[in-house]
Design an enzyme around this catalytic site. Structure first.
Site, PDB file in Angstrom:
ATOM      1  N   ASP A   1      61.449  78.386 -15.932  1.00 12.63           N
ATOM      2  CA  ASP A   1      61.851  79.117 -14.722  1.00 12.63           C
ATOM      3  C   ASP A   1      62.987  78.368 -14.019  1.00 12.63           C
ATOM      4  OD1 ASP A   1      59.483  81.008 -14.852  1.00 12.63           O
ATOM      5  OD2 ASP A   1      58.476  79.074 -14.708  1.00 12.63           O
TER       6      ASP A   1
ATOM      7  N   GLU B   1      62.206  80.021 -23.080  1.00 13.88           N
ATOM      8  CA  GLU B   1      63.336  80.946 -22.932  1.00 13.88           C
ATOM      9  C   GLU B   1      64.681  80.221 -22.984  1.00 13.88           C
ATOM     10  OE1 GLU B   1      62.990  84.236 -20.276  1.00 13.88           O
ATOM     11  OE2 GLU B   1      65.081  84.148 -19.691  1.00 13.88           O
TER      12      GLU B   1
HETATM   13  O1  TRH Z   1      59.648  74.659 -20.615  1.00 13.60           O
HETATM   14  P1  TRH Z   1      59.506  75.974 -21.253  1.00 13.60           P
HETATM   15  O2  TRH Z   1      58.358  76.151 -22.100  1.00 13.60           O
HETATM   16  O3  TRH Z   1      59.499  77.049 -20.131  1.00 13.60           O
HETATM   17  C1  TRH Z   1      59.013  78.309 -19.945  1.00 13.60           C
HETATM   18  C2  TRH Z   1      57.973  78.324 -18.913  1.00 13.60           C
HETATM   19  O4  TRH Z   1      56.732  77.992 -19.507  1.00 13.60           O
HETATM   20  C3  TRH Z   1      57.909  79.647 -18.263  1.00 13.60           C
HETATM   21  O5  TRH Z   1      56.824  79.784 -17.390  1.00 13.60           O
HETATM   22  C4  TRH Z   1      57.889  80.709 -19.319  1.00 13.60           C
HETATM   23  O6  TRH Z   1      57.812  81.916 -18.729  1.00 13.60           O
HETATM   24  C5  TRH Z   1      59.127  80.596 -20.127  1.00 13.60           C
HETATM   25  O7  TRH Z   1      59.144  79.329 -20.763  1.00 13.60           O
HETATM   26  C6  TRH Z   1      59.305  81.674 -21.130  1.00 13.60           C
HETATM   27  O8  TRH Z   1      60.830  76.278 -22.142  1.00 13.60           O
HETATM   28  P2  TRH Z   1      62.345  76.573 -21.816  1.00 13.60           P
HETATM   29  O9  TRH Z   1      62.521  77.940 -21.271  1.00 13.60           O
HETATM   30  O10 TRH Z   1      63.060  76.282 -23.032  1.00 13.60           O
HETATM   31  O11 TRH Z   1      62.747  75.532 -20.691  1.00 13.60           O
HETATM   32  C7  TRH Z   1      62.977  74.191 -20.943  1.00 13.60           C
HETATM   33  C8  TRH Z   1      64.133  73.703 -20.103  1.00 13.60           C
HETATM   34  O12 TRH Z   1      64.204  72.279 -20.143  1.00 13.60           O
HETATM   35  C9  TRH Z   1      65.472  74.195 -20.599  1.00 13.60           C
HETATM   36  O13 TRH Z   1      66.316  74.503 -19.495  1.00 13.60           O
HETATM   37  C10 TRH Z   1      66.060  73.011 -21.341  1.00 13.60           C
HETATM   38  C11 TRH Z   1      65.527  71.900 -20.501  1.00 13.60           C
HETATM   39  N1  TRH Z   1      65.457  70.566 -21.119  1.00 13.60           N
HETATM   40  C12 TRH Z   1      66.180  69.543 -20.543  1.00 13.60           C
HETATM   41  O14 TRH Z   1      66.916  69.757 -19.554  1.00 13.60           O
HETATM   42  N2  TRH Z   1      66.088  68.299 -21.080  1.00 13.60           N
HETATM   43  C13 TRH Z   1      65.316  68.035 -22.165  1.00 13.60           C
HETATM   44  O15 TRH Z   1      65.252  66.874 -22.619  1.00 13.60           O
HETATM   45  C14 TRH Z   1      64.601  69.109 -22.756  1.00 13.60           C
HETATM   46  C15 TRH Z   1      63.750  68.869 -23.981  1.00 13.60           C
HETATM   47  C16 TRH Z   1      64.685  70.360 -22.210  1.00 13.60           C
END
Ligand code: TRH
Length: 389
Positions: free
Chosen positions: A24, A281
């Site tokens: 999010d 996402e």
């Molecule tokens: O963290 P996620 O699993 O997030 C979500 C939430 O669970 C949410 O509630 C749900 O509805 C949605 O998924 C579908 O996965 P996501 O979306 O990939 O988010 C991770 C974020 O973290 C992304 O912006 C990339 C960032 N990130 C970093 O900035 N640094 C890092 O080292 C890593 C591994 C990720």
């Protein structure tokens, strides 16, 4: 009212409630930065969880109530909310409910703000029919519009900041991989090594997959940011626990556990890898911009509804891919998400990687040829204003 209330309202403001994990806030932070950097807007971002936010934006100090980072005015979403004049465009992310007092302040503005509900990304067909729908407020002179990200020209598009693909290509052309390994204290792997980044939820199927990589004739380097998968990975390696900085080797498999970084550094991890495991996402989208083969760990929903979403994406993504490779890809993605055994699906998937690679690059480029989400959102908001006359 605070002194801040005297400042002119921003062009855009985004309300973000962190439900869990980082998706999010990951999407909201990326959108806020793009609206500032690529479009020159003044943007305010309301976040209810500064701890989660500071993981993606480590320069931000959780002790403060407000700060400007990369031009974005970041504010803590507390209740009651600090009373500030609403922006010209108010975005509620993922149907988080706006504070009632803010809705009243929106209604009291001489020109009603454009009110957007930014929805989750899905490749399902129903999305295009819902993109842009209007929902009048039951009692206030305000209308909310639904904005759906998507993969075709008709929807809301995907977040992609200006210059991203060029930045990726220039990083790789300048031997960014070797520099990245040195900076991150990872021994430079042999040229034939399969470099894999792993960002995933809990994954019981990892133990047997790790065993395959340990015995593989091709060396495998596994790069894993700190997160929920580390427990299963530790079990697979037969150690009590893993944390950032860990470096292990077992047979053909080398492991480096990395700290959680900011979003730009996460991109570079995707770029140096040959195969990316992404999730949720935002990392799912970033893996597509990396142009490498990837595997999606989708966020699980009740009643297995997420498989409709997974299959809707696969149906689009596999188009034009060699049938055998497509079948292997679908089987591995299903297994990774609990329908099947990842270890059993691995060898066919690995055999397909040489053809999945160019396909992934073409997919990313074809998506990048379309306008990005921030661009479409600003155009959408302009149309709403124009239509009011
Ligand atoms: O963290 P996620 O699993 O997030 C979500 C939430 O669970 C949410 O509630 C749900 O509805 C949605 O998924 C579908 O996965 P996501 O979306 O990939 O988010 C991770 C974020 O973290 C992304 O912006 C990339 C960032 N990130 C970093 O900035 N640094 C890092 O080292 C890593 C591994 C990720």
């Amino acid at each position: 009212m605070t002194e801040n209330a005297l400042l002119p309202p921003p062009d855009y403001e985004i309300f973000c409630q962190v439900v869990d994990n980082y998706g999010d806030i990951g999407v909201c932070w990326r959108l806020a930065r793009s609206l500032v950097r690529d479009h020159g807007f003044r943007v305010r971002l309301w976040v209810d969880d500064f701890v989660a936010f500071s993981r993606l934006c480590p320069v931000f100090h959780t002790a403060v109530q407000q700060a400007v980072v990369e031009g974005v005015d970041i504010r803590q979403w507390t209740m009651p909310l600090e009373q500030l004049e609403p922006a010209a465009v108010v975005i509620e992310a993922f149907a988080c409910t706006l504070p009632e007092a803010h809705v009243e302040a929106m209604a009291a503005r001489p020109v009603a703000p454009v009110w957007i509900n930014l929805e989750y990304l899905s490749a399902e067909d129903w999305v295009s029919g819902c993109h842009g729908l209007a929902s009048p407020h039951p009692s206030q002179p305000l209308t909310k519009h639904f904005f759906f990200p998507g993969f075709d020209v008709a929807g809301g598009g995907l977040l992609r900041e200006t210059g991203l693909i060029a930045a990726r290509d220039s990083f790789l052309q300048q031997d960014g991989r070797a520099a990245w390994m040195a900076t991150n204290e990872v021994a430079l792997p042999a040229a034939d090594t399969l470099i894999v980044s792993l960002f995933a939820y809990e994954q019981p199927g990892l133990t047997d997959l790790v065993e395959i990589w340990v015995r593989s004739s091709r060396p495998v380097l596994l790069l894993v940011p700190e997160g929920r998968v580390l427990g299963d990975l530790a079990r697979a390696f037969g150690v009590l626990g893993l944390s950032a900085g860990a470096r292990l080797r077992k047979g053909s498999l080398s492991l480096a556990v990395l700290p959680f970084t900011d979003q730009d550094a996460y991109d570079r991890l995707l770029w140096v890898s040959d195969l990316n495991f992404a999730r949720g996402e935002d990392s799912f989208v970033r893996a597509q911009w990396a142009g490498k083969p990837f595997v999606w760990h989708i966020y699980a929903q009740d009643d297995e509804a997420h498989f409709d979403k997974l299959d809707a994406f696969l149906q689009r993504y596999r188009a034009g891919l060699d049938p055998a490779a497509a079948e292997a890809l679908v089987a591995f993605w299903h297994a990774w998400n609990g329908r099947g055994v990842p270890a059993a699906a691995w060898s066919a998937f690995a055999e397909g990687l040489p053809v999945i690679g160019p396909h992934a690059e073409n997919w990313g480029l074809s998506q990048a040829a379309m306008p990005d989400l921030a661009m479409r959102l600003t155009q959408f908001c302009n149309h709403i204003v124009d239509a009011r006359g």
